[in-house]
Design an enzyme around this catalytic site. Structure first.
Site, PDB file in Angstrom:
ATOM      1  N   TYR A 144      -4.777   9.209  -2.419  1.00  0.00           N
ATOM      2  CA  TYR A 144      -5.790   8.167  -2.269  1.00  0.00           C
ATOM      3  C   TYR A 144      -5.795   7.734  -0.816  1.00  0.00           C
ATOM      4  O   TYR A 144      -4.747   7.397  -0.262  1.00  0.00           O
ATOM      5  CB  TYR A 144      -5.455   6.973  -3.168  1.00  0.00           C
ATOM      6  CG  TYR A 144      -6.414   5.807  -3.057  1.00  0.00           C
ATOM      7  CD1 TYR A 144      -6.022   4.618  -2.433  1.00  0.00           C
ATOM      8  CD2 TYR A 144      -7.690   5.879  -3.584  1.00  0.00           C
ATOM      9  CE1 TYR A 144      -6.887   3.541  -2.337  1.00  0.00           C
ATOM     10  CE2 TYR A 144      -8.575   4.797  -3.486  1.00  0.00           C
ATOM     11  CZ  TYR A 144      -8.161   3.624  -2.865  1.00  0.00           C
ATOM     12  OH  TYR A 144      -9.030   2.563  -2.767  1.00  0.00           O
ATOM     13  N   ASP A 239      -1.936  10.476   6.425  1.00  0.00           N
ATOM     14  CA  ASP A 239      -2.286   9.120   5.987  1.00  0.00           C
ATOM     15  C   ASP A 239      -0.966   8.384   5.742  1.00  0.00           C
ATOM     16  O   ASP A 239      -0.362   8.527   4.678  1.00  0.00           O
ATOM     17  CB  ASP A 239      -3.133   9.183   4.718  1.00  0.00           C
ATOM     18  CG  ASP A 239      -3.370   7.809   4.123  1.00  0.00           C
ATOM     19  OD1 ASP A 239      -4.138   7.711   3.140  1.00  0.00           O
ATOM     20  OD2 ASP A 239      -2.787   6.822   4.620  1.00  0.00           O
ATOM     21  N   LYS A 267      -1.310  -1.664   5.734  1.00  0.00           N
ATOM     22  CA  LYS A 267      -0.210  -2.363   5.046  1.00  0.00           C
ATOM     23  C   LYS A 267       0.797  -2.986   6.021  1.00  0.00           C
ATOM     24  O   LYS A 267       0.514  -3.998   6.653  1.00  0.00           O
ATOM     25  CB  LYS A 267       0.450  -1.420   4.034  1.00  0.00           C
ATOM     26  CG  LYS A 267      -0.554  -0.958   2.936  1.00  0.00           C
ATOM     27  CD  LYS A 267       0.064  -0.029   1.942  1.00  0.00           C
ATOM     28  CE  LYS A 267      -0.968   0.618   1.067  1.00  0.00           C
ATOM     29  NZ  LYS A 267      -1.471  -0.232  -0.017  1.00  0.00           N
TER      30      LYS A 267
END
Ligand code: KE4
Length: 428
Positions: A144, A239, A267
């Site tokens: 994702y 990623d 994050k």
């Protein structure tokens, strides 16, 4: 544990927010019941609207690596807010955090800040396409990279939880440029590249997958991707929205000794405020506007409050030489405890872990890709989730997620968690 007030608040939220939440995975659809509304948090603990204290193993899906309301971060935000919250003009603070990130992470000369991991990955893909003048990308089923159109093709995380791997609204025109590979299957990637000669701009991957549970890269897999990309003039994009500044100071690149061409962050880099970023060597980053032709922009990019929070977070991670060892040891301790009690209770399970990312799967077989992640027993997972919630422990409300360990967890918290897992799994 009572959740009456959370249920009332959820019913109220549903009147004005789709599904009552601002991000689908929060809605408990995969586990049933209604989401917990948080009133406050400090250190390793959440305090919900019903007065319950929960030990937090999600930590806002990763950012709270030093614990909630980490005092130095709170102070930096508070002080910065008094000087103005947003200017839409450059500030020296942005240069400071950019220099620190470049110092901490291998293979990058320049970094552009955005407001989310989605924006970081979306921009990384556009940059790769602009730099290579090629259209296609390879992503991996179950990974994702946020909710931009190119990625909602057999995505992980909430997209899987909702059984809508190919989201409506993503056009066939977009989908055709996204090729799907199987995680940990190098031959599959080789075949895709062979079938699309000269057309693939980039391979984008979570170097440690965290959106189908935690799935480590197989021995040699990342090196194999690096070699395939080099042999075919394809850019390798890591990623590291989850793994960046979590698995090591230099993230998964450092942990596995592989240098990607472009790295995406989110994050942890924002210290709990909305920050994403993407970075690469100057030759690639100089393709970005206003220097180069690839356009990317954002009103709140480099926002002073977010930069202050992120800089303080990165400074602590950079200066604390023991932090990543502590996180790894605490998570290894938790893993050993989980294995012990689930084995004693004759539960069929497997545990995956890399550093402070860990997931429990209720299936006997190894979980190495999207298909094997889907074989877990969801009914058992639901009992696990709700049983732990009743014990005052909050794990991800989906089997397709990873737990994120915070340094604020004590060994007493871990022992309590292991004992709770023992109690709960006796009832399976
Ligand atoms: P955001 O746009 O949510 O900041 O980042 C997207 C993203 C990109 N790359 C990876 C590897 C990610 O894990 C994420 C977002 N992670 C999910 C949790 N699996 C965020 C939780 C949510 O969607 O609410």
């Amino acid at each position: 544990m009572l959740y009456q007030r959370s249920s009332q608040l959820f019913a109220d939220a549903e009147k004005v927010i789709p599904g009552g939440v601002n991000s689908p995975v929060r809605a408990f659809k995969a586990v049933g019941g209604t989401p917990i509304f948080v009133k406050s948090a400090k250190g390793a603990y959440l305090y919900d609207e019903d007065g319950n204290r929960l030990i937090d193993y999600i930590n806002s899906w990763g950012p709270m690596i030093l614990g909630h309301a980490f005092d130095p971060v709170v102070e930096s935000i508070t002080e910065k807010a008094k000087l103005g919250t947003s200017f839409g003009m450059p500030t020296q603070l942005e240069t400071e955090i950019a220099k620190l990130a470049v110092e901490m992470v291998a293979g990058i000369d320049k970094i552009r800040f955005v407001n989310s991991g989605t924006e970081a990955c979306m921009s990384a893909i556009r940059l790769a396409r602009g730099f290579t003048k090629r259209d296609k990308i390879i992503k991996f089923a179950g990974c994702y990279h946020g909710h931009s159109d190119s990625f909602l093709i057999q995505a992980g995380s909430g997209a899987v939880t909702f059984g809508s791997p190919n989201s409506p609204g993503v056009t066939a025109g977009t989908a055709k440029d996204t090729l799907l590979a199987t995680y940990n299957d190098l031959e599959n990637v080789r075949a895709l590249i062979g079938a699309n000669p000269g057309e693939i701009a980039a391979v984008i991957i979570e170097p440690v997958a965290g959106n189908m549970g935690c799935i480590p890269p197989a021995e040699g897999f990342l090196q194999g991707l690096r070699e395939l990309c080099d042999a075919n003039a394809i850019l390798l994009i890591f990623d590291e929205v989850m793994t960046g500044f979590r698995l090591a100071k230099g993230g998964a690149q450092e942990l596995y000794g592989i240098t990607a061409d472009i790295v995406a962050f989110g994050k942890v880099i924002g210290g709990g405020l909305p920050v994403g970023a993407f970075a690469a060597r100057a030759e690639i980053m100089n393709y970005l506007a206003p220097l180069g032709p690839v356009y990317q922009a954002g009103t709140l990019s480099g926002n002073p409050l977010a930069m202050a929070a992120g800089l303080t977070m990165l400074q602590h991670l950079n200066n604390d030489v023991e932090i990543f060892r502590r996180l790894d040891e605490k998570t290894a301790y938790l893993e050993q405890g989980i294995r012990k009690v689930l084995t004693n209770n004759k539960v069929v399970f497997t545990v995956n872990r890399v550093g402070s990312m860990i997931s429990v799967h209720f299936d006997a077989n190894p979980v190495t890709d999207f298909a094997s992640a889907g074989r877990g027993d969801n009914d058992t997972f639901r009992k696990f989730f709700h049983g732990l919630l009743e014990e005052g422990i909050y794990i991800a409300p989906s089997a397709y997620e990873t737990w994120f360990i915070t340094d604020a967890l004590s060994y007493e918290d871990l022992d309590f968690t292991i004992a709770a897992i023992d109690r709960v799994s006796k009832l399976f």
